[in-house]
Design a protein around this motif. Structure first.
Motif, mmCIF file in Angstrom:
data_model
loop_
_atom_site.group_PDB
_atom_site.id
_atom_site.type_symbol
_atom_site.label_atom_id
_atom_site.label_comp_id
_atom_site.label_asym_id
_atom_site.label_seq_id
_atom_site.Cartn_x
_atom_site.Cartn_y
_atom_site.Cartn_z
ATOM 1 N N ILE A 34 -3.676 -41.677 -10.800
ATOM 2 C CA ILE A 34 -4.595 -41.581 -9.615
ATOM 3 C C ILE A 34 -3.756 -41.737 -8.251
ATOM 4 O O ILE A 34 -3.838 -41.521 -6.986
ATOM 5 N N LYS A 35 -2.287 -41.885 -8.534
ATOM 6 C CA LYS A 35 -1.211 -42.259 -7.531
ATOM 7 C C LYS A 35 -1.095 -41.035 -6.450
ATOM 8 O O LYS A 35 -1.236 -41.181 -5.086
ATOM 9 N N GLU A 36 -0.995 -39.872 -7.164
ATOM 10 C CA GLU A 36 -0.823 -38.778 -6.358
ATOM 11 C C GLU A 36 -1.997 -38.438 -5.439
ATOM 12 O O GLU A 36 -2.048 -38.134 -4.083
ATOM 13 N N THR A 37 -3.108 -38.493 -5.902
ATOM 14 C CA THR A 37 -4.769 -38.627 -5.101
ATOM 15 C C THR A 37 -4.241 -39.541 -4.097
ATOM 16 O O THR A 37 -4.970 -39.027 -2.839
ATOM 17 N N ILE A 38 -4.092 -40.758 -4.389
ATOM 18 C CA ILE A 38 -4.130 -41.562 -3.283
ATOM 19 C C ILE A 38 -3.013 -41.450 -1.882
ATOM 20 O O ILE A 38 -3.512 -41.493 -0.751
ATOM 21 N N VAL A 39 -2.002 -41.105 -2.460
ATOM 22 C CA VAL A 39 -0.648 -40.707 -1.503
ATOM 23 C C VAL A 39 -1.405 -39.548 -0.493
ATOM 24 O O VAL A 39 -1.161 -39.670 0.799
ATOM 25 N N ALA A 45 12.877 -37.139 -12.988
ATOM 26 C CA ALA A 45 13.231 -37.777 -11.593
ATOM 27 C C ALA A 45 13.059 -36.706 -10.392
ATOM 28 O O ALA A 45 12.327 -37.084 -9.336
ATOM 29 N N GLN A 46 13.622 -35.681 -10.675
ATOM 30 C CA GLN A 46 13.666 -34.797 -9.746
ATOM 31 C C GLN A 46 12.174 -34.010 -9.235
ATOM 32 O O GLN A 46 11.870 -33.903 -8.340
ATOM 33 N N ASN A 47 11.385 -33.936 -10.500
ATOM 34 C CA ASN A 47 10.129 -33.628 -10.474
ATOM 35 C C ASN A 47 9.146 -34.516 -9.718
ATOM 36 O O ASN A 47 8.538 -33.964 -8.797
ATOM 37 N N GLU A 48 9.359 -35.903 -9.869
ATOM 38 C CA GLU A 48 8.826 -36.677 -9.297
ATOM 39 C C GLU A 48 9.157 -36.912 -7.631
ATOM 40 O O GLU A 48 8.241 -37.094 -6.552
ATOM 41 N N ILE A 49 10.468 -36.776 -7.458
ATOM 42 C CA ILE A 49 10.773 -36.753 -6.061
ATOM 43 C C ILE A 49 10.131 -35.548 -5.224
ATOM 44 O O ILE A 49 9.910 -35.516 -4.249
ATOM 45 N N LYS A 71 7.496 -34.017 -6.011
ATOM 46 C CA LYS A 71 6.284 -34.352 -5.859
ATOM 47 C C LYS A 71 5.555 -34.666 -4.613
ATOM 48 O O LYS A 71 4.774 -34.586 -3.978
ATOM 49 N N TYR A 72 6.566 -35.767 -4.346
ATOM 50 C CA TYR A 72 6.234 -36.911 -3.285
ATOM 51 C C TYR A 72 7.244 -36.478 -1.883
ATOM 52 O O TYR A 72 6.989 -37.187 -0.913
ATOM 53 N N ILE A 78 9.209 -44.326 -10.879
ATOM 54 C CA ILE A 78 9.797 -43.125 -11.771
ATOM 55 C C ILE A 78 10.186 -43.644 -12.998
ATOM 56 O O ILE A 78 11.008 -44.649 -13.240
ATOM 57 N N GLU A 79 9.299 -43.425 -13.878
ATOM 58 C CA GLU A 79 9.306 -44.018 -15.183
ATOM 59 C C GLU A 79 9.476 -42.790 -16.309
ATOM 60 O O GLU A 79 8.394 -42.405 -16.980
ATOM 61 N N PRO A 80 10.738 -42.218 -16.465
ATOM 62 C CA PRO A 80 10.833 -41.035 -17.595
ATOM 63 C C PRO A 80 10.508 -41.557 -18.798
ATOM 64 O O PRO A 80 10.632 -42.823 -19.380
#
Length: 325
Positions: free
Chosen positions: A255-260, A288-292, A294-295, A273-275
């Protein structure tokens, strides 16, 4: 700009040097003299602590805890009361006047010399504390009954008001003696599917007391973070409206991306960031790059867990975050 000053600037909407990272910008101070930290296995002070063997035992309110190393946490044992209407007769509140605050300060003087912001966590909040007193099923039933029975309503609100007084007193002392300026309240409200209570029940029976703690922090110039795992999207408005500065929750719920995105410009979330693929630096870097990415268009800050990740991989993730501003 110190890490502490940067942290405040980031959350206060001012110019900042870098995106804060929990492990790099925050010093957790949770002295063993405050028994809840030993019982729960979360001591952080100037001296070594053997978490797997020294944790557990009696914490605040006389609750007995058993630490489970494989889970990285403690489980409460026994019951303080069978019915929440009994709490006044059964719960023994800790005496904060009996704590040697000056002695703790002196013992940890060098540890507290830092340019990071100093933080502490309250284990646990209101609903989790009720669970520790009487188990999950009866804690959930107490909230349900509070919405229908005046005696239960009085008991729940009375207990939570008394708890909030204790937490506010504790926060004030941690700020006075140790310059703690960042408080985390730990209270899980959700399952993988939904919140554990309705938005209305959450708003009436929990949030007035959470807000009381938030307001105490803000009155002292401190920042407040909520830690609540699970899918709490249905009650998240209540948290934002109460003035919470930030929130960390489980990434696995999804749900994190939705809330952000929903609260962009109104609220700052913490992102972990938990690979999962740790087979190579390339795999870790790609995750990590994908998560960075994303946000990158939203204002978030980060937690980089160290469990299972090599120091080199952790350092690389931190470097990538710091270079992403």
């Amino acid at each position: 700009m110190t890490k502490r000053d940067n942290f405040f600037a980031f959350f206060q909407g001012k110019e900042y040097d870098h995106i804060p990272i929990l492990s790099e910008d925050v010093l957790s101070f949770q002295p063993r003299e405050l028994h809840d930290y030993v019982a729960r296995g979360f001591v952080s002070d100037a001296f070594p602590f053997d978490r797997d063997h020294a944790s557990g035992g009696k914490g605040w309110f006389g609750v007995e805890w058993e630490y489970e190393p494989s889970a990285g946490g403690s489980i409460d044992k026994g019951r303080t009361f069978d019915d929440i209407t009994e709490w006044k007769d059964k719960v023994v509140f800790p005496d904060l006047d009996a704590v040697d605050w000056e002695g703790i300060k002196k013992k940890n003087e060098e540890f507290l010399k830092t340019d990071k912001i100093i933080a502490c966590t309250i284990f646990s909040g209101f609903f989790e504390r009720t669970i520790a007193f009487m188990d999950f099923q009866d804690a959930a039933m107490a909230l349900a009954m509070a919405g229908a029975d005046p005696d239960y309503e009085e008991a729940v609100k009375g207990l939570y008001d008394k708890l909030s007084d204790l937490y506010c007193d504790y926060i004030e002392r941690m700020h006075k003696y140790f310059n703690v300026e960042f408080v985390e309240l730990h209270d899980d409200w959700g399952t993988q599917k939904s919140s554990m209570m309705s938005p209305d029940a959450h708003k009436e029976f929990l949030m007035p007391y959470v807000k009381k703690v938030i307001d105490k922090c803000h009155s002292l110039g401190m920042l407040f973070m909520m830690h609540s795992c699970g899918n709490i999207t249905s009650v998240f408005d209540n948290l934002v409206d109460a003035g919470c500065n930030t929130w960390f929750g489980q990434e696995t719920v999804g749900i994190k991306e939705t809330i952000v995105k929903k609260y962009d410009g109104r609220f700052i979330c913490g992102v972990s960031i938990e690979p999962t693929d740790l087979s190579s630096m390339e795999a870790v870097r790609a995750y990590a790059q994908n998560e960075i990415n994303k946000y990158k268009n939203y204002k978030v800050w980060y937690r980089v867990p160290k469990k299972g990740v090599t120091p080199e991989q952790t350092a690389e993730i931190i470097k990538m975050i710091q270079e992403s501003k």
